[in-house]
Design a protein around this motif. Structure first.
Motif, PDB file in Angstrom:
ATOM      1  N   ASP A   1       9.631  -0.528  -4.470  1.00 12.13           N
ATOM      2  CA  ASP A   1       8.808   0.645  -4.202  1.00 12.13           C
ATOM      3  C   ASP A   1       7.355   0.238  -4.354  1.00 12.13           C
ATOM      4  N   TYR A   2       6.552   0.616  -3.412  1.00  8.75           N
ATOM      5  CA  TYR A   2       5.137   0.267  -3.425  1.00  8.75           C
ATOM      6  C   TYR A   2       4.304   1.502  -3.717  1.00  8.75           C
ATOM      7  N   PRO A   3       3.155   1.327  -4.335  1.00 11.78           N
ATOM      8  CA  PRO A   3       2.266   2.467  -4.493  1.00 11.78           C
ATOM      9  C   PRO A   3       1.871   2.992  -3.111  1.00 11.78           C
ATOM     10  N   GLN A   4       1.670   4.271  -3.012  1.00 11.32           N
ATOM     11  CA  GLN A   4       1.276   4.906  -1.762  1.00 11.32           C
ATOM     12  C   GLN A   4      -0.175   5.374  -1.872  1.00 11.32           C
ATOM     13  N   LEU A   5      -0.932   5.170  -0.825  1.00 10.30           N
ATOM     14  CA  LEU A   5      -2.314   5.615  -0.793  1.00 10.30           C
ATOM     15  C   LEU A   5      -2.335   7.132  -0.645  1.00 10.30           C
ATOM     16  N   LEU A   6      -2.907   7.813  -1.622  1.00  6.22           N
ATOM     17  CA  LEU A   6      -2.981   9.272  -1.583  1.00  6.22           C
ATOM     18  C   LEU A   6      -4.156   9.732  -0.720  1.00  6.22           C
ATOM     19  N   HIS A   7      -5.339   9.228  -1.032  1.00  8.81           N
ATOM     20  CA  HIS A   7      -6.549   9.536  -0.277  1.00  8.81           C
ATOM     21  C   HIS A   7      -7.638   8.567  -0.701  1.00  8.81           C
ATOM     22  N   THR A   8      -8.720   8.543   0.031  1.00  5.52           N
ATOM     23  CA  THR A   8      -9.898   7.764  -0.317  1.00  5.52           C
ATOM     24  C   THR A   8     -10.872   8.712  -1.001  1.00  5.52           C
TER      25      THR A   8
END
Length: 136
Positions: free
Chosen positions: A3-10
């Motif tokens: 499982d990889y971290p997911q980009l939520l927002h910038t």
């Protein structure tokens, strides 16, 4: 499978949270996360806002800072550190979006529209963060 971290927002730092959020809301056609809309009296004093797409997916957030040193790009004194790349499908749309960006308060830093392979504009947003709009 990992499982990889997911980009939520910038997240963009800014001394003027609502002003910068409005700039990107209008530029990108986004909406405020429920509860982040401007207050009726216009004095919301917020220090954090999130913009989402039409499906509620977080795209960009804004965080209050007391001071933000503007990039001096293309001079190396204060580097970009990061920038946003925005694309359009053709030159006509590039020119339409260029006019919109300027009208919304962007500052033109570089005009490279004479490049036959990748015409682009580089801007600073009202807080000084660089971003590009180019044909891709």
């Amino acid at each position: 499978m990992a499982d990889y971290p997911q980009l939520l927002h910038t997240v963009l730092d800014t001394p003027e949270v609502r002003q910068l959020a409005e700039f990107y809301r209008l530029l990108l056609g986004l909406q405020y996360r429920p509860g982040d809309e401007p207050s009726a009296d216009g004095d919301d004093g917020v220090d954090w806002l999130v913009l989402t797409d039409a499906h509620g997916n977080r795209k960009v957030a804004f965080q209050q800072v007391d001071r933000l040193e503007r990039t001096t790009w293309p001079r190396p004194d204060v580097p970009m550190q990061m920038h946003l790349d925005l694309t359009v499908p053709d030159r006509e749309t590039l020119e339409i979006q260029h006019r919109r960006a300027i009208d919304l308060g962007a500052e033109l830093l570089l005009d490279r529209t004479d490049d036959p392979d990748e015409p682009l504009y580089v801007y600073a947003d009202p807080a000084g963060h660089p971003f590009c709009i180019f044909v891709a």
